[in-house]
Design an enzyme around this catalytic site. Sequence first.
Site, short mmCIF file in Angstrom:
data_model
loop_
_atom_site.label_atom_id
_atom_site.label_comp_id
_atom_site.label_asym_id
_atom_site.label_seq_id
_atom_site.Cartn_x
_atom_site.Cartn_y
_atom_site.Cartn_z
CD GLU A 149 103.86 -0.57 -2.90
OE1 GLU A 149 103.38 -1.78 -3.10
OE2 GLU A 149 104.31 0.08 -1.88
N GLY B 150 101.72 -3.37 -5.04
CA GLY B 150 103.04 -3.42 -5.85
C GLY B 150 102.87 -2.84 -7.12
CD GLU C 36 99.70 -2.50 -0.76
OE1 GLU C 36 98.73 -1.65 -0.43
OE2 GLU C 36 100.52 -2.66 -1.29
CB ALA D 85 103.60 -8.03 -3.93
#
Length: 264
Positions: free
Chosen positions: A118, A115, A138, A70
Amino acid sequence: MLGTDTLLVSDDARVRVVTISRPKALNALNPEVIAGLSQVLDDTAAAARAGDVRALVLTGAGEKSFVAGADIAAMADMSVGTAREFARAGHGVGEALAGLPIPTIAAVHGFALGGGCELALACDFIYAAENAKFGQPEVKLGVIPGFGGTQRLARRVGLARALELCLTGDTIDAAEAARIGLVNRVLPAAELLPAALATARKIAEMGPVAVAEAKRVLHAGAGLPLAQANALEIEAFAGLFDTADQKEGMAAFLGKRKPEFRGQ
Ligand code: HXC
Protein backbone atom coordinates in the site's frame (compact mmCIF):
# COMPACT_ATOMS: atom_id res chain seq x y z
CA MET A 1 17.59 16.47 12.53
CA LEU A 2 15.36 14.62 10.09
CA GLY A 3 14.89 10.88 10.36
CA THR A 4 14.84 8.51 13.32
CA ASP A 5 16.41 5.15 14.27
CA THR A 6 13.96 3.45 11.95
CA LEU A 7 13.79 6.05 9.19
CA LEU A 8 16.87 7.25 7.32
CA VAL A 9 16.74 10.41 5.24
CA SER A 10 19.46 11.58 2.86
CA ASP A 11 19.51 14.31 0.22
CA ASP A 12 21.70 14.33 -2.86
CA ALA A 13 21.42 16.74 -5.78
CA ARG A 14 17.87 17.69 -4.73
CA VAL A 15 16.74 14.06 -4.64
CA ARG A 16 15.62 12.85 -1.21
CA VAL A 17 15.96 9.16 -0.35
CA VAL A 18 13.84 7.91 2.55
CA THR A 19 14.74 4.43 3.81
CA ILE A 20 12.53 2.51 6.21
CA SER A 21 14.94 0.68 8.46
CA ARG A 22 13.73 -2.09 10.76
CA PRO A 23 15.45 -4.91 8.89
CA LYS A 24 15.05 -7.44 11.75
CA ALA A 25 11.27 -7.11 11.33
CA LEU A 26 11.53 -6.87 7.52
CA ASN A 27 10.81 -3.12 7.88
CA ALA A 28 7.28 -3.68 9.22
CA LEU A 29 5.40 -0.43 9.82
CA ASN A 30 4.63 0.23 13.47
CA PRO A 31 2.94 3.43 14.72
CA GLU A 32 6.36 5.04 15.33
CA VAL A 33 7.47 4.48 11.73
CA ILE A 34 4.16 5.85 10.44
CA ALA A 35 4.51 8.94 12.67
CA GLY A 36 8.11 9.37 11.48
CA LEU A 37 7.07 9.09 7.84
CA SER A 38 4.38 11.67 8.39
CA GLN A 39 6.93 14.09 9.86
CA VAL A 40 9.46 13.47 7.09
CA LEU A 41 6.78 14.06 4.44
CA ASP A 42 5.76 17.35 6.09
CA ASP A 43 9.37 18.43 5.96
CA THR A 44 9.68 17.23 2.36
CA ALA A 45 6.65 19.30 1.33
CA ALA A 46 8.30 22.41 2.80
CA ALA A 47 11.65 21.56 1.18
CA ALA A 48 9.89 21.01 -2.16
CA ARG A 49 8.14 24.38 -1.92
CA ALA A 50 11.52 25.99 -1.19
CA GLY A 51 13.02 24.26 -4.26
CA ASP A 52 15.51 22.27 -2.16
CA VAL A 53 14.04 18.83 -2.94
CA ARG A 54 12.70 17.95 -6.39
CA ALA A 55 12.08 14.20 -6.18
CA LEU A 56 11.68 11.52 -3.54
CA VAL A 57 12.70 7.85 -3.60
CA LEU A 58 11.23 5.56 -0.94
CA THR A 59 12.94 2.27 -0.17
CA GLY A 60 13.60 -0.32 2.57
CA ALA A 61 16.80 -1.30 4.38
CA GLY A 62 18.36 -4.76 4.18
CA GLU A 63 18.38 -7.26 1.36
CA LYS A 64 15.16 -9.11 2.09
CA SER A 65 12.39 -6.60 2.16
CA PHE A 66 10.93 -3.27 1.12
CA VAL A 67 8.22 -3.46 3.81
CA ALA A 68 6.57 -6.74 4.91
CA GLY A 69 3.42 -4.96 6.05
CA ALA A 70 2.06 -3.19 9.06
CA ASP A 71 3.60 -4.56 12.26
CA ILE A 72 1.45 -7.54 13.26
CA ALA A 73 2.82 -7.60 16.83
CA ALA A 74 1.83 -3.95 17.25
CA MET A 75 -1.66 -4.58 15.80
CA ALA A 76 -2.53 -7.85 17.54
CA ASP A 77 -4.15 -6.27 20.62
CA MET A 78 -5.50 -3.08 19.05
CA SER A 79 -9.04 -1.97 19.91
CA VAL A 80 -11.44 -0.79 17.20
CA GLY A 81 -10.58 2.81 18.07
CA THR A 82 -6.82 2.28 17.98
CA ALA A 83 -7.08 0.34 14.72
CA ARG A 84 -9.08 3.21 13.21
CA GLU A 85 -6.44 5.73 14.31
CA PHE A 86 -3.66 3.51 12.90
CA ALA A 87 -5.46 3.16 9.55
CA ARG A 88 -6.09 6.92 9.46
CA ALA A 89 -2.42 7.63 10.16
CA GLY A 90 -1.37 5.29 7.33
CA HIS A 91 -3.87 6.94 4.99
CA GLY A 92 -2.42 10.28 6.03
CA VAL A 93 0.99 9.11 4.85
CA GLY A 94 -0.51 7.97 1.52
CA GLU A 95 -2.25 11.30 1.05
CA ALA A 96 0.93 13.18 1.96
CA LEU A 97 2.88 11.23 -0.69
CA ALA A 98 0.23 11.82 -3.34
CA GLY A 99 -0.03 15.50 -2.36
CA LEU A 100 3.69 16.28 -2.64
CA PRO A 101 4.41 18.63 -5.57
CA ILE A 102 7.35 16.39 -6.60
CA PRO A 103 7.49 12.86 -8.01
CA THR A 104 7.72 9.93 -5.61
CA ILE A 105 9.24 6.62 -6.69
CA ALA A 106 9.05 3.43 -4.62
CA ALA A 107 12.15 1.27 -5.12
CA VAL A 108 10.96 -2.18 -4.07
CA HIS A 109 13.15 -5.22 -3.44
CA GLY A 110 11.97 -8.35 -1.67
CA PHE A 111 8.68 -8.21 0.18
CA ALA A 112 6.09 -5.48 -0.39
CA LEU A 113 3.19 -7.03 1.47
CA GLY A 114 0.08 -5.55 3.06
CA GLY A 115 0.92 -2.04 4.26
CA GLY A 116 4.19 -2.30 2.30
CA CYS A 117 2.37 -2.82 -0.97
CA GLU A 118 0.00 0.00 0.00
CA LEU A 119 2.89 2.36 0.76
CA ALA A 120 4.43 1.59 -2.64
CA LEU A 121 1.04 2.16 -4.28
CA ALA A 122 0.85 5.63 -2.72
CA CYS A 123 4.00 6.56 -4.67
CA ASP A 124 3.67 7.92 -8.20
CA PHE A 125 5.38 4.89 -9.62
CA ILE A 126 7.09 1.71 -8.57
CA TYR A 127 10.41 0.25 -9.70
CA ALA A 128 10.87 -3.37 -8.63
CA ALA A 129 13.87 -5.64 -8.25
CA GLU A 130 13.55 -9.05 -9.91
CA ASN A 131 13.19 -10.59 -6.41
CA ALA A 132 10.26 -8.33 -5.42
CA LYS A 133 7.08 -9.92 -4.15
CA PHE A 134 3.79 -8.06 -3.87
CA GLY A 135 0.59 -9.00 -2.10
CA GLN A 136 -2.27 -8.01 0.18
CA PRO A 137 -2.27 -10.96 2.60
CA GLU A 138 -4.46 -9.28 5.23
CA VAL A 139 -7.33 -11.80 4.83
CA LYS A 140 -4.95 -14.46 6.14
CA LEU A 141 -4.87 -12.45 9.39
CA GLY A 142 -8.62 -11.91 9.54
CA VAL A 143 -8.47 -8.28 8.39
CA ILE A 144 -8.39 -6.30 5.12
CA PRO A 145 -5.95 -3.73 3.70
CA GLY A 146 -6.16 -0.56 5.79
CA PHE A 147 -3.61 1.82 4.29
CA GLY A 148 -5.44 2.32 0.97
CA GLY A 149 -4.89 -1.08 -0.67
CA THR A 150 -8.50 -1.81 -1.53
CA GLN A 151 -8.78 1.51 -3.36
CA ARG A 152 -5.36 2.40 -4.79
CA LEU A 153 -4.68 -1.17 -5.93
CA ALA A 154 -8.02 -1.32 -7.78
CA ARG A 155 -7.35 2.02 -9.44
CA ARG A 156 -3.91 0.91 -10.57
CA VAL A 157 -4.54 -2.65 -11.75
CA GLY A 158 -8.34 -2.78 -12.19
CA LEU A 159 -11.09 -4.14 -9.96
CA ALA A 160 -10.82 -7.83 -10.93
CA ARG A 161 -7.06 -8.09 -10.28
CA ALA A 162 -7.37 -6.14 -7.04
CA LEU A 163 -10.25 -8.36 -5.89
CA GLU A 164 -8.18 -11.46 -6.70
CA LEU A 165 -5.17 -10.21 -4.72
CA CYS A 166 -7.18 -8.93 -1.74
CA LEU A 167 -9.48 -11.97 -1.49
CA THR A 168 -6.88 -14.73 -1.98
CA GLY A 169 -4.01 -13.04 -0.14
CA ASP A 170 -1.76 -14.48 -2.86
CA THR A 171 1.69 -13.06 -3.49
CA ILE A 172 2.84 -12.22 -7.03
CA ASP A 173 6.37 -11.80 -8.32
CA ALA A 174 7.86 -8.75 -10.02
CA ALA A 175 7.25 -10.05 -13.56
CA GLU A 176 3.55 -10.61 -12.86
CA ALA A 177 3.35 -7.22 -11.08
CA ALA A 178 4.75 -5.59 -14.23
CA ARG A 179 2.34 -7.56 -16.44
CA ILE A 180 -0.70 -6.25 -14.56
CA GLY A 181 0.61 -2.67 -14.39
CA LEU A 182 1.37 -2.58 -10.67
CA VAL A 183 5.04 -1.77 -11.29
CA ASN A 184 6.60 0.39 -13.99
CA ARG A 185 9.97 -1.34 -14.36
CA VAL A 186 11.67 -4.54 -13.23
CA LEU A 187 15.45 -4.46 -12.70
CA PRO A 188 18.21 -6.68 -11.35
CA ALA A 189 18.49 -5.95 -7.60
CA ALA A 190 21.84 -4.16 -7.95
CA GLU A 191 20.38 -1.77 -10.53
CA LEU A 192 17.18 -0.94 -8.63
CA LEU A 193 18.27 2.08 -6.58
CA PRO A 194 20.56 3.50 -9.29
CA ALA A 195 17.68 3.32 -11.78
CA ALA A 196 15.22 4.96 -9.37
CA LEU A 197 17.76 7.70 -8.62
CA ALA A 198 18.48 8.23 -12.32
CA THR A 199 14.78 8.74 -13.04
CA ALA A 200 14.42 11.01 -9.99
CA ARG A 201 17.37 13.12 -11.17
CA LYS A 202 15.99 13.30 -14.70
CA ILE A 203 12.63 14.60 -13.44
CA ALA A 204 14.46 16.99 -11.07
CA GLU A 205 15.90 18.67 -14.19
CA MET A 206 12.44 19.43 -15.63
CA GLY A 207 10.43 22.56 -14.94
CA PRO A 208 9.35 22.06 -11.30
CA VAL A 209 6.04 23.93 -11.65
CA ALA A 210 5.16 21.86 -14.72
CA VAL A 211 6.09 18.60 -12.94
CA ALA A 212 3.96 19.60 -9.94
CA GLU A 213 1.02 20.53 -12.16
CA ALA A 214 1.27 17.33 -14.23
CA LYS A 215 1.24 15.27 -11.03
CA ARG A 216 -1.63 17.27 -9.52
CA VAL A 217 -3.80 17.05 -12.64
CA LEU A 218 -3.12 13.34 -13.22
CA HIS A 219 -3.99 12.45 -9.61
CA ALA A 220 -6.99 14.77 -9.35
CA GLY A 221 -8.33 13.82 -12.77
CA ALA A 222 -8.18 10.08 -12.06
CA GLY A 223 -11.14 10.42 -9.69
CA LEU A 224 -13.26 12.66 -11.93
CA PRO A 225 -15.54 12.22 -14.95
CA LEU A 226 -13.52 12.75 -18.17
CA ALA A 227 -15.05 16.13 -19.09
CA GLN A 228 -14.23 17.57 -15.67
CA ALA A 229 -10.76 16.04 -15.72
CA ASN A 230 -10.10 17.52 -19.17
CA ALA A 231 -11.24 20.93 -17.90
CA LEU A 232 -8.66 20.63 -15.09
CA GLU A 233 -5.96 19.98 -17.69
CA ILE A 234 -6.94 22.98 -19.81
CA GLU A 235 -6.81 25.33 -16.79
CA ALA A 236 -3.48 23.93 -15.57
CA PHE A 237 -1.95 24.12 -19.08
CA ALA A 238 -3.08 27.72 -19.51
CA GLY A 239 -1.96 28.69 -16.00
CA LEU A 240 1.59 27.61 -16.76
CA PHE A 241 1.84 30.44 -19.33
CA ASP A 242 1.99 32.74 -16.33
CA THR A 243 5.27 31.19 -15.15
CA ALA A 244 8.89 32.11 -15.81
CA ASP A 245 9.64 28.43 -16.37
CA GLN A 246 7.34 28.31 -19.42
CA LYS A 247 9.07 31.34 -20.94
CA GLU A 248 12.49 29.91 -20.15
CA GLY A 249 11.64 26.41 -21.43
CA MET A 250 10.31 27.61 -24.77
CA ALA A 251 12.99 30.31 -25.22
CA ALA A 252 15.68 27.70 -24.50
CA PHE A 253 14.21 25.35 -27.11
CA LEU A 254 14.05 28.10 -29.72
CA GLY A 255 17.54 29.33 -28.77
CA LYS A 256 18.89 25.76 -29.03
CA ARG A 257 20.21 25.79 -25.45
CA LYS A 258 19.54 23.94 -22.19
CA PRO A 259 16.79 25.55 -20.06
CA GLU A 260 17.53 26.86 -16.58
CA PHE A 261 14.30 26.38 -14.67
CA ARG A 262 13.85 28.32 -11.43
CA GLY A 263 10.59 26.73 -10.33
CA GLN A 264 8.63 29.97 -10.76
C1 HXC B 1 5.77 -7.84 12.35
C2 HXC B 1 7.09 -9.09 10.98
C3 HXC B 1 6.26 -8.83 9.87
C4 HXC B 1 5.12 -8.00 10.08
C5 HXC B 1 7.86 -10.11 9.24
N1 HXC B 1 8.08 -9.89 10.53
N2 HXC B 1 6.76 -9.48 8.80
N3 HXC B 1 6.84 -8.60 12.20
N4 HXC B 1 4.92 -7.53 11.31
N5 HXC B 1 4.29 -7.67 9.09
C6 HXC B 1 9.17 -10.40 11.36
C7 HXC B 1 8.96 -11.86 11.70
O1 HXC B 1 8.10 -12.01 12.81
C8 HXC B 1 10.40 -12.27 12.06
O2 HXC B 1 10.71 -11.81 13.35
C9 HXC B 1 11.22 -11.45 11.07
O3 HXC B 1 10.39 -10.37 10.65
C10 HXC B 1 11.61 -12.26 9.83
O4 HXC B 1 10.44 -12.82 9.28
P1 HXC B 1 10.28 -14.39 8.97
O5 HXC B 1 8.83 -14.68 8.95
O6 HXC B 1 11.14 -15.20 9.88
O7 HXC B 1 10.89 -14.45 7.49
P2 HXC B 1 10.48 -15.42 6.30
O8 HXC B 1 10.27 -16.81 6.80
O9 HXC B 1 11.47 -15.17 5.22
O10 HXC B 1 9.04 -14.91 5.83
C11 HXC B 1 8.91 -13.61 5.29
C12 HXC B 1 7.41 -13.23 5.15
C13 HXC B 1 6.72 -13.43 6.53
C14 HXC B 1 6.75 -14.11 4.11
C15 HXC B 1 7.36 -11.77 4.69
O11 HXC B 1 7.50 -12.75 7.54
C16 HXC B 1 5.33 -12.90 6.58
O12 HXC B 1 4.41 -13.54 6.10
N6 HXC B 1 5.15 -11.74 7.20
C17 HXC B 1 3.85 -11.13 7.39
C18 HXC B 1 3.37 -10.51 6.11
C19 HXC B 1 1.98 -9.91 6.27
O13 HXC B 1 1.03 -10.61 6.64
N7 HXC B 1 1.85 -8.60 6.01
C20 HXC B 1 0.59 -7.89 6.16
C21 HXC B 1 0.41 -7.40 7.56
S1 HXC B 1 -1.18 -6.66 7.79
P3 HXC B 1 11.47 -12.75 14.41
O14 HXC B 1 11.52 -11.91 15.64
O15 HXC B 1 10.67 -14.00 14.54
O16 HXC B 1 12.82 -12.97 13.77
C22 HXC B 1 -1.03 -5.14 7.11
C23 HXC B 1 -2.22 -4.24 7.28
C24 HXC B 1 -1.98 -2.85 6.73
O17 HXC B 1 -0.06 -4.78 6.52
C25 HXC B 1 -3.05 -1.87 7.20
C26 HXC B 1 -2.99 -1.49 8.61
C27 HXC B 1 -4.02 -0.48 9.01
